[in-house]
Design a protein around this motif. Structure first.
Motif, PDB file in Angstrom:
ATOM      1  N   VAL A 142       0.879  -1.174   0.000  1.00 55.48           N
ATOM      2  CA  VAL A 142       0.000   0.000   0.000  1.00 55.48           C
ATOM      3  C   VAL A 142       0.914   1.220   0.000  1.00 55.48           C
ATOM      4  O   VAL A 142       2.116   1.105   0.192  1.00 55.48           O
ATOM      5  N   CYS A 143       0.362   2.417  -0.215  1.00 60.02           N
ATOM      6  CA  CYS A 143       1.166   3.635  -0.269  1.00 60.02           C
ATOM      7  C   CYS A 143       1.904   3.838   1.065  1.00 60.02           C
ATOM      8  O   CYS A 143       1.290   3.796   2.131  1.00 60.02           O
ATOM      9  N   ASP A 144       3.219   4.053   0.975  1.00 58.46           N
ATOM     10  CA  ASP A 144       4.027   4.215   2.188  1.00 58.46           C
ATOM     11  C   ASP A 144       3.668   5.491   2.942  1.00 58.46           C
ATOM     12  O   ASP A 144       3.779   5.556   4.155  1.00 58.46           O
ATOM     13  N   PHE A 145       3.197   6.517   2.214  1.00 59.08           N
ATOM     14  CA  PHE A 145       2.918   7.790   2.882  1.00 59.08           C
ATOM     15  C   PHE A 145       1.545   7.791   3.556  1.00 59.08           C
ATOM     16  O   PHE A 145       1.428   8.174   4.714  1.00 59.08           O
ATOM     17  N   CYS A 146       0.498   7.369   2.819  1.00 56.32           N
ATOM     18  CA  CYS A 146      -0.859   7.543   3.353  1.00 56.32           C
ATOM     19  C   CYS A 146      -1.600   6.235   3.582  1.00 56.32           C
ATOM     20  O   CYS A 146      -2.725   6.243   4.093  1.00 56.32           O
ATOM     21  N   GLY A 147      -0.991   5.107   3.206  1.00 49.99           N
ATOM     22  CA  GLY A 147      -1.657   3.823   3.400  1.00 49.99           C
ATOM     23  C   GLY A 147      -2.724   3.548   2.352  1.00 49.99           C
ATOM     24  O   GLY A 147      -3.430   2.535   2.422  1.00 49.99           O
ATOM     25  N   ARG A 192       1.082   5.714  -9.325  1.00 53.34           N
ATOM     26  CA  ARG A 192       0.866   6.952  -8.578  1.00 53.34           C
ATOM     27  C   ARG A 192      -0.293   6.774  -7.598  1.00 53.34           C
ATOM     28  O   ARG A 192      -1.367   6.326  -7.980  1.00 53.34           O
ATOM     29  N   CYS A 193      -0.069   7.127  -6.343  1.00 48.67           N
ATOM     30  CA  CYS A 193      -1.123   7.025  -5.340  1.00 48.67           C
ATOM     31  C   CYS A 193      -2.234   8.027  -5.663  1.00 48.67           C
ATOM     32  O   CYS A 193      -1.964   9.218  -5.841  1.00 48.67           O
ATOM     33  N   GLY A 194      -3.468   7.546  -5.724  1.00 47.93           N
ATOM     34  CA  GLY A 194      -4.606   8.400  -6.054  1.00 47.93           C
ATOM     35  C   GLY A 194      -4.937   9.380  -4.937  1.00 47.93           C
ATOM     36  O   GLY A 194      -5.630  10.368  -5.139  1.00 47.93           O
ATOM     37  N   ASN A 195      -4.432   9.114  -3.754  1.00 53.87           N
ATOM     38  CA  ASN A 195      -4.741   9.964  -2.610  1.00 53.87           C
ATOM     39  C   ASN A 195      -3.682  11.044  -2.395  1.00 53.87           C
ATOM     40  O   ASN A 195      -4.001  12.230  -2.345  1.00 53.87           O
ATOM     41  N   CYS A 196      -2.393  10.653  -2.295  1.00 60.78           N
ATOM     42  CA  CYS A 196      -1.361  11.639  -1.937  1.00 60.78           C
ATOM     43  C   CYS A 196      -0.387  11.956  -3.082  1.00 60.78           C
ATOM     44  O   CYS A 196       0.386  12.900  -2.986  1.00 60.78           O
ATOM     45  N   GLY A 197      -0.387  11.153  -4.145  1.00 63.05           N
ATOM     46  CA  GLY A 197       0.457  11.467  -5.294  1.00 63.05           C
ATOM     47  C   GLY A 197       1.846  10.834  -5.282  1.00 63.05           C
ATOM     48  O   GLY A 197       2.615  11.009  -6.224  1.00 63.05           O
TER      49      GLY A 197
HETATM   50 ZN   LIG Z   1      -0.583   7.866  -0.813  1.00 60.28          ZN
END
Ligand SMILES: [Zn+2]
Length: 302
Positions: A13-18, A35-40
Motif C-alpha cells: 500500500v502507499c508508504d505515505f498515506c496507506g 501513482r497514489c490516487g490519494n497523496c500522489g
Molecule cells: Zn498515498
C-alpha cells in the motif's frame, strides 16, 4: 527482465498515506511505477521482494562499482556542495552519511573536522571506503543499522531516498538517531511532481525502475519530515539545466570537437554560461512547462 521477477514480488500500500488506490504512471524494465490516487506518491508496485540483488534487474546496474569509481569527479563535486551546507551548521561534531558508497563525502567531512560514520549496503563500495580510505562504515541497510538514539549532530542522505524500501521508517529512524537540534541534509529528484507524459520523457530512462522504488514531491518530503519530528529549515529547487550546465558538470563533459569548443567557451566566459542556462531554463520551464528539478532539503530535529 527475468521471468522470475513476477514470482518474487510483493504488493504494497502507499508508504505515505496507506492508500490502496494507485494507477500505473510509467512502465520500465517490466515494472509498474504507480501513482497514489490519494497523496500522489510515485512507487514501484508490485516490487521485488528483497533489496538484495534486485538492482541487477536494472540495466544501469552493470559494473556499478567500477562505474561509480570512474564517475568519482561527479561525486566529488556533489560532496563539495554538500560540505559547504553542512559546515554552515557547525564546525565539526558527529556526522553520519547514509548510503555513503565509496566514502567520497565522508573523506571530505573528515578533512573538515567532522567525526564521520557511514552506512552502505553495497559490500564492494563499503569495502572500498573501509580498506582504501580507512573510514568507519557499517555494511548494512540503514533501516537495520541500529545506532544509539540521539547520537549525531548531522545526517546526510544524497540520492538515497528513492532506493529506501520504507521511506516513513527512514525518516522516523533518522529523527531518532539525531541529537536535539541536529540536522538532516537530503537531496533527490522531484519525480512525483511530474504529471505530463512529455515531462516524464525528459527523464526517460532515468526513472531507474525498480532500482528506484519511490519518487517524491517537495510537499510530500516536507510532510514526511514534519510528521516524524523534523522541522524543514531550507528547501531549494535546482532546475535540471542549471545542474547540467554547472561548472563541475561541464568540466567532466567529453564530446565532439564542436561540443568541446562550446564547453571551453562556456567555462571561459561565465556570463555566456549564465545566458545559456537562463535560455534553457526559460525554454523548458516557461515554454515546455517543465518543472523537473533536484530538491535539496535541510531539516532540524525539534
Ligand atoms: Zn498515498
Amino acid at each position: 527482465v527475468s521471468n522470475n521477477l513476477a514470482a518474487d514480488t510483493e504488493t504494497i500500500v502507499c508508504d505515505f498515506c496507506g492508500g490502496k488506490d494507485s494507477t500505473v504512471f510509467f512502465v520500465e524494465n517490466g515494472c509498474n511505477l504507480t501513482r497514489c490516487g490519494n497523496c500522489g506518491l510515485l512507487y514501484v508496485n508490485p516490487r521485488p521482494l528483497s533489496s538484495q540483488g534486485f538492482a541487477k534487474y536494472s540495466h544501469e546496474y552493470t559494473d556499478y562499482v567500477e562505474k561509480y569509481i570512474q564517475n568519482k569527479p561527479i561525486y566529488q563535486a556533489e560532496a563539495k556542495r554538500r560540505m559547504e551546507e553542512v559546515d554552515s551548521w557547525a564546525s565539526g561534531g558527529k556526522l553520519l552519511d547514509i548510503g555513503c558508497a565509496d566514502g567520497t563525502f565522508l573523506e571530505l567531512a573528515r578533512e573538515h573536522g567532522w567525526e564521520t560514520t557511514g552506512v552502505e549496503p553495497d559490500e564492494a563500495l563499503a569495502r572500498h571506503a573501509i580498506d582504501k580510505s580507512h573510514l568507519n562504515v557499517r555494511i548494512c541497510d540503514f533501516l537495520d543499522s541500529r545506532f544509539e538514539g540521539e547520537t549525531f549532530h548531522a545526517v546526510t542522505a544524497s540520492n538515497i531516498i528513492c532506493h529506501v524500501r520504507w521511506p516513513d521508517r527512514f525518516f522516523r529512524e533518522t529523527a531518532r538517531i539525531l541529537k536535539k537540534g541536529g540536522r538532516l541534509f537530503l537531496d533527490t529528484g522531484n519525480g512525483a511532481e511530474i504529471f505530463a507524459r512529455k515531462e516524464a520523457e525528459i527523464w526517460g530512462e532515468h526513472w531507474g525502475t525498480p532500482d528506484h522504488l519511490f519518487h517524491f514531491s517537495e510537499d510530500l518530503l516536507h510532510r514526511y519530515m514534519e510528521r516524524n519530528g523534523l522541522v524543514v529549515e531550507k528547501s531549494d529547487r535546482i532546475p535540471l539545466f542549471s545542474m547540467l550546465f554547472s561548472k563541475d558538470n561541464l568540466r567532466l563533459f567529453k564530446g565532439s570537437k564542436l561540443k568541446s569548443a562550446l564547453k571551453s567557451a562556456l567555462l571561459a566566459v561565465p556570463p555566456l554560461r549564465l545566458l545559456i542556462v537562463t535560455l534553457f531554463n526559460l525554454y523548458y520551464v516557461r515554454l515546455k512547462k517543465s518543472n523537473v528539478c533536484k530538491l535539496r532539503i535541510v531539516a532540524r530535529k525539534a
